[in-house]
Motif scaffolding. Structure first.
Motif, PDB file in Angstrom:
ATOM      1  N   ASP A  49       0.828  -1.210   0.000  1.00 20.01           N
ATOM      2  CA  ASP A  49       0.000   0.000   0.000  1.00 20.01           C
ATOM      3  C   ASP A  49       0.861   1.259   0.000  1.00 20.01           C
ATOM      4  N   VAL A  50       1.961   1.235   0.747  1.00 19.96           N
ATOM      5  CA  VAL A  50       2.869   2.382   0.768  1.00 19.96           C
ATOM      6  C   VAL A  50       3.435   2.632  -0.632  1.00 19.96           C
ATOM      7  N   MET A  51       3.893   1.552  -1.285  1.00 15.13           N
ATOM      8  CA  MET A  51       4.490   1.696  -2.611  1.00 15.13           C
ATOM      9  C   MET A  51       3.440   2.108  -3.644  1.00 15.13           C
ATOM     10  N   ARG A  52       2.234   1.565  -3.525  1.00 15.10           N
ATOM     11  CA  ARG A  52       1.169   1.917  -4.473  1.00 15.10           C
ATOM     12  C   ARG A  52       0.851   3.406  -4.399  1.00 15.10           C
ATOM     13  N   ASN A  53       0.752   3.925  -3.189  1.00 15.00           N
ATOM     14  CA  ASN A  53       0.478   5.356  -3.020  1.00 15.00           C
ATOM     15  C   ASN A  53       1.612   6.211  -3.576  1.00 15.00           C
ATOM     16  N   PHE A  54       2.837   5.739  -3.380  1.00 15.59           N
ATOM     17  CA  PHE A  54       3.984   6.511  -3.854  1.00 15.59           C
ATOM     18  C   PHE A  54       4.011   6.588  -5.377  1.00 15.59           C
ATOM     19  N   TYR A  55       3.688   5.481  -6.050  1.00 14.91           N
ATOM     20  CA  TYR A  55       3.750   5.439  -7.510  1.00 14.91           C
ATOM     21  C   TYR A  55       2.518   6.023  -8.193  1.00 14.91           C
ATOM     22  N   SER A  56       1.455   6.219  -7.456  1.00 18.38           N
ATOM     23  CA  SER A  56       0.188   6.630  -8.069  1.00 18.38           C
ATOM     24  C   SER A  56       0.258   7.932  -8.875  1.00 18.38           C
ATOM     25  N   PRO A  57       1.100   8.932  -8.534  1.00 19.02           N
ATOM     26  CA  PRO A  57       1.131  10.164  -9.346  1.00 19.02           C
ATOM     27  C   PRO A  57       1.601   9.973 -10.787  1.00 19.02           C
ATOM     28  N   LEU A  58       2.222   8.843 -11.088  1.00 18.08           N
ATOM     29  CA  LEU A  58       2.767   8.657 -12.432  1.00 18.08           C
ATOM     30  C   LEU A  58       1.696   8.727 -13.511  1.00 18.08           C
ATOM     31  N   LYS A  59       0.474   8.310 -13.171  1.00 19.19           N
ATOM     32  CA  LYS A  59      -0.602   8.400 -14.150  1.00 19.19           C
ATOM     33  C   LYS A  59      -1.179   9.815 -14.196  1.00 19.19           C
ATOM     34  N   ALA A  60      -1.409  10.411 -13.024  1.00 17.14           N
ATOM     35  CA  ALA A  60      -2.014  11.740 -12.966  1.00 17.14           C
ATOM     36  C   ALA A  60      -1.115  12.809 -13.583  1.00 17.14           C
ATOM     37  N   CYS A  61       0.188  12.564 -13.573  1.00 21.96           N
ATOM     38  CA  CYS A  61       1.139  13.574 -14.075  1.00 21.96           C
ATOM     39  C   CYS A  61       1.549  13.340 -15.521  1.00 21.96           C
ATOM     40  N   ASP A  62       0.797  12.570 -16.228  1.00 21.38           N
ATOM     41  CA  ASP A  62       1.164  12.202 -17.600  1.00 21.38           C
ATOM     42  C   ASP A  62       1.568  13.396 -18.478  1.00 21.38           C
ATOM     43  N   PRO A  63       0.856  14.530 -18.470  1.00 17.51           N
ATOM     44  CA  PRO A  63       1.243  15.645 -19.349  1.00 17.51           C
ATOM     45  C   PRO A  63       2.633  16.218 -19.039  1.00 17.51           C
ATOM     46  N   TYR A  64       3.115  15.978 -17.812  1.00 14.74           N
ATOM     47  CA  TYR A  64       4.393  16.557 -17.389  1.00 14.74           C
ATOM     48  C   TYR A  64       5.564  15.600 -17.598  1.00 14.74           C
ATOM     49  N   LEU A  65       5.284  14.416 -18.101  1.00 13.93           N
ATOM     50  CA  LEU A  65       6.308  13.378 -18.168  1.00 13.93           C
ATOM     51  C   LEU A  65       6.772  13.120 -19.594  1.00 13.93           C
ATOM     52  N   ARG A  66       8.079  13.063 -19.785  1.00 19.03           N
ATOM     53  CA  ARG A  66       8.667  12.717 -21.078  1.00 19.03           C
ATOM     54  C   ARG A  66       8.866  11.212 -21.204  1.00 19.03           C
ATOM     55  N   PHE A  67       9.311  10.581 -20.109  1.00 21.51           N
ATOM     56  CA  PHE A  67       9.639   9.151 -20.161  1.00 21.51           C
ATOM     57  C   PHE A  67       9.664   8.607 -18.736  1.00 21.51           C
ATOM     58  N   VAL A  68       9.102   7.407 -18.554  1.00 17.03           N
ATOM     59  CA  VAL A  68       9.112   6.730 -17.255  1.00 17.03           C
ATOM     60  C   VAL A  68       9.661   5.322 -17.463  1.00 17.03           C
ATOM     61  N   PHE A  69      10.673   4.972 -16.705  1.00 18.10           N
ATOM     62  CA  PHE A  69      11.300   3.646 -16.820  1.00 18.10           C
ATOM     63  C   PHE A  69      11.404   3.019 -15.449  1.00 18.10           C
ATOM     64  N   LEU A  70      10.916   1.790 -15.342  1.00 15.58           N
ATOM     65  CA  LEU A  70      10.975   1.066 -14.079  1.00 15.58           C
ATOM     66  C   LEU A  70      11.626  -0.291 -14.290  1.00 15.58           C
ATOM     67  N   THR A  71      12.486  -0.668 -13.359  1.00 16.89           N
ATOM     68  CA  THR A  71      13.065  -2.009 -13.389  1.00 16.89           C
ATOM     69  C   THR A  71      12.658  -2.748 -12.123  1.00 16.89           C
ATOM     70  N   GLY A  72      12.707  -4.058 -12.200  1.00 16.55           N
ATOM     71  CA  GLY A  72      12.412  -4.876 -11.036  1.00 16.55           C
ATOM     72  C   GLY A  72      12.705  -6.324 -11.333  1.00 16.55           C
ATOM     73  N   ILE A  73      12.482  -7.148 -10.342  1.00 10.71           N
ATOM     74  CA  ILE A  73      12.631  -8.587 -10.517  1.00 10.71           C
ATOM     75  C   ILE A  73      11.269  -9.218 -10.774  1.00 10.71           C
ATOM     76  N   THR A  74      10.276  -8.814  -9.979  1.00  7.95           N
ATOM     77  CA  THR A  74       8.960  -9.434 -10.054  1.00  7.95           C
ATOM     78  C   THR A  74       7.908  -8.409 -10.460  1.00  7.95           C
ATOM     79  N   LYS A  75       6.700  -8.929 -10.711  1.00  3.19           N
ATOM     80  CA  LYS A  75       5.572  -8.050 -11.026  1.00  3.19           C
ATOM     81  C   LYS A  75       4.546  -8.125  -9.902  1.00  3.19           C
ATOM     82  N   PHE A  76       4.194  -6.969  -9.355  1.00  5.03           N
ATOM     83  CA  PHE A  76       3.149  -6.891  -8.342  1.00  5.03           C
ATOM     84  C   PHE A  76       1.964  -6.166  -8.967  1.00  5.03           C
ATOM     85  N   SER A  77       0.946  -6.909  -9.355  1.00  2.00           N
ATOM     86  CA  SER A  77      -0.133  -6.340 -10.158  1.00  2.00           C
ATOM     87  C   SER A  77      -0.923  -5.285  -9.409  1.00  2.00           C
ATOM     88  N   GLN A  78      -0.973  -5.368  -8.082  1.00  2.00           N
ATOM     89  CA  GLN A  78      -1.807  -4.432  -7.342  1.00  2.00           C
ATOM     90  C   GLN A  78      -1.115  -3.097  -7.079  1.00  2.00           C
TER      91      GLN A  78
END
Length: 521
Positions: free
Chosen positions: A173-202
């Motif tokens: 829940d902490v991480m979900r809240n932290f990442y949530s602005p990435l969608k709302a800020c779409d007009p201000y973003l040129r590129f978003v890149f994320l790396t990880g080992i696993t996928k957490f769908s929620q």
């Protein structure tokens, strides 16, 4: 006279440092150009730990900051004409491992504060997601450029609690809240890149960013991380010769050893052969081969999950699965396959276009031996170190074609292991045998199909192929009789090696080998 050796960037994940200090850099900048000129500006890449994700993220950082001089002579130098400078927000989540909710929030706050010192902060922005959202907007307004957001190892805070039903939802829940602005800020973003080992769908990046491009299994990006065989033979050709000289073997021999130990990764199919970069560079630097990748981190969460799903050693590899079964969101898994695949302990070894099934198996010798050493304590408890010594002596006996001496040695050792529960069934001893014989570094398989049944254990050494039948509280004659009755050796007549029949009876009361018979087929 020894040739001058290359400087290897062991543990260095900063692109600018590698380029400025003339460390070896395997050129991945063509992938950087391709990635940054996508239709989608949201990109996700999954790869195992120490596979070059952080270096790739750092390379993107330097690229978006317009550091053209760092890329001179690389592939992108001929592709990029503009070199526009963008503001970059770079978050490294690897520092948030082994933390609780309060500590995680504090570490995220610290990472935001670094940029708030430069771009300012509004007092009304209190929560982490409000601060992140406000920061992106201010950066864009102050620089008149869209913002680049790089998030390396986005899932690091969650990996250690993936097996915990209580803590995982809290940190998620902490991480979900932290990442949530990435969608709302779409007009201000040129590129978003994320790396990880696993996928957490929620997490919001997967549940809300429906336009995120997951390139993890895309063919054009099969070699975006790791070192392909072609890259090794071209960009590291001289290094191969130096390693062969230091190990006092031929070039052909050293290439075979490198392939056996560190090659075998495929993240799509078809795919070039991918070597583990951490192990490969360490081997070149040290002039010898060792268990570098597996030894660099104890996979505690993996062992916990293997226990949770009751996975026995021989079930780890040789699996067939649909892509959605192993490239699946971590918290939805009903078996261990996705975590094994995404963590790099099994990889793609084949694909059937008829069934759409992928063949998954352990990639190489380093991973197989490391896994078995990690699983051995489950059978030997505090006697694990003595067990590894016994394995070494067992290897010597088999190498010298003294299997009877080796089994006698194993019998004596297992009789010293204290009693533990759930050992009074044949499968326990089959799993123990598989684990121990896998540690010999030889081919070993269990439940091998033949025209008339299944062989309990098949092991291949340099000089022979052993067909083994295991019994519990019966006799070695019973075991050998089954081998003869079902003519198991017939299945291996064309293997090119002498076939040796081995009938073994385990004694549950003594908790070790009882008697055995060894015969040539």
């Amino acid at each position: 006279m020894e040739q001058q050796r290359q400087l290897y960037p062991i543990g260095i994940q900063t692109f600018s440092e590698i380029r400025r200090k003339n460390y070896l850099y395997i050129d991945k900048t063509e992938y950087v150009y391709r990635m940054t000129h996508f239709d989608s500006k949201y990109v996700f890449l999954s790869r195992p730990r120490r596979f070059g994700k952080s270096l790739l993220t750092s390379t993107l950082h330097s690229y978006f900051e317009g550091c053209k001089e760092l890329f001179e002579g690389l592939a992108i130098d001929k592709l990029e004409a503009e070199w526009t400078r963008y503001p970059v927000l770079h978050f490294d989540m690897s520092m948030a491992k082994h933390v609780d909710k309060e500590r995680l929030e504090q570490m995220l706050s610290v990472q935001l504060y670094r940029y708030e010192e430069v771009y300012g902060k509004v007092s009304e922005e209190v929560t982490l997601n409000d601060r992140f959202s406000g920061l992106i907007r201010r950066v864009c307004q102050q620089t008149s450029r869209q913002v680049v957001v790089l998030i390396d190892e986005y899932d690091a805070p969650l990996l250690d609690v993936v097996h915990e039903e209580k803590n995982l939802p809290v940190l998620r829940d902490v991480m979900r809240n932290f990442y949530s602005p990435l969608k709302a800020c779409d007009p201000y973003l040129r590129f978003v890149f994320l790396t990880g080992i696993t996928k957490f769908s929620q997490l919001s990046i997967f549940s809300e960013l429906n336009n995120i491009k997951n390139i993890s299994m895309d063919g054009p990006y099969a070699a975006v991380c790791g070192i392909s065989e072609e890259e090794m033979l071209t960009q590291m050709d001289n290094d191969v010769d130096i390693l062969a000289m230091r190990m006092e073997v031929s070039r052909e021999e050293v290439l075979a050893k490198l392939k056996d130990n560190y090659d075998g990764y495929h993240f799509t199919w078809p795919s070039p052969d991918i070597y583990n970069p951490f192990s490969l560079l360490n081997a070149f630097a040290d002039g010898k081969m060792n268990s570098y990748w597996f030894g660099s981190g104890t996979p505690t969460y993996l062992i916990e999950m293997l226990n949770k799903y009751h996975v026995i050693p021989q079930q780890i590899g040789d699996r067939k699965a649909l892509a959605e079964s192993f490239d699946a969101p971590t918290e939805r898994i009903t078996n261990i396959t996705p975590l094994l695949y995404q963590s790099g302990y099994i990889t793609i070894k084949g694909y059937s276009p008829i069934t759409n099934l992928y063949l998954l198996d352990i990639p190489n010798k380093e991973v197989r031996l490391g896994l078995m050493k990690s699983l051995l304590p489950g059978y030997l408890h505090q006697h694990t170190m003595d067990g590894l010594t016994t394995v070494a002596l067992l290897y010597e006996a088999i190498y010298e074609e003294r299997l009877d001496d080796g089994l006698r040695l194993l019998q004596a050792f297992l009789s010293t292991i204290p009693y533990c529960d759930n050992t009074d069934y044949e499968g326990h001893y089959q799993s123990l045998f598989y684990t121990i014989f896998s540690l010999l570094g030889m081919y070993v398989d269990v439940e091998v199909r033949t025209p008339r049944g299944r062989v309990d254990v098949v092991m291949r050494s340099l000089s022979a192929l052993y067909v083994m039948e295991l019994k519990l509280d019966k006799t070695a004659d019973d075991a050998m009789g089954q081998i003869d009755l079902k003519n198991y050796p017939e299945r291996f007549a064309l293997c090119g090696l002498p076939v040796v029949k081995v009938g073994i009876n385990f004694d549950s009361e003594r908790r070790t080998l009882g008697e055995w018979k060894i015969e040539m087929a």
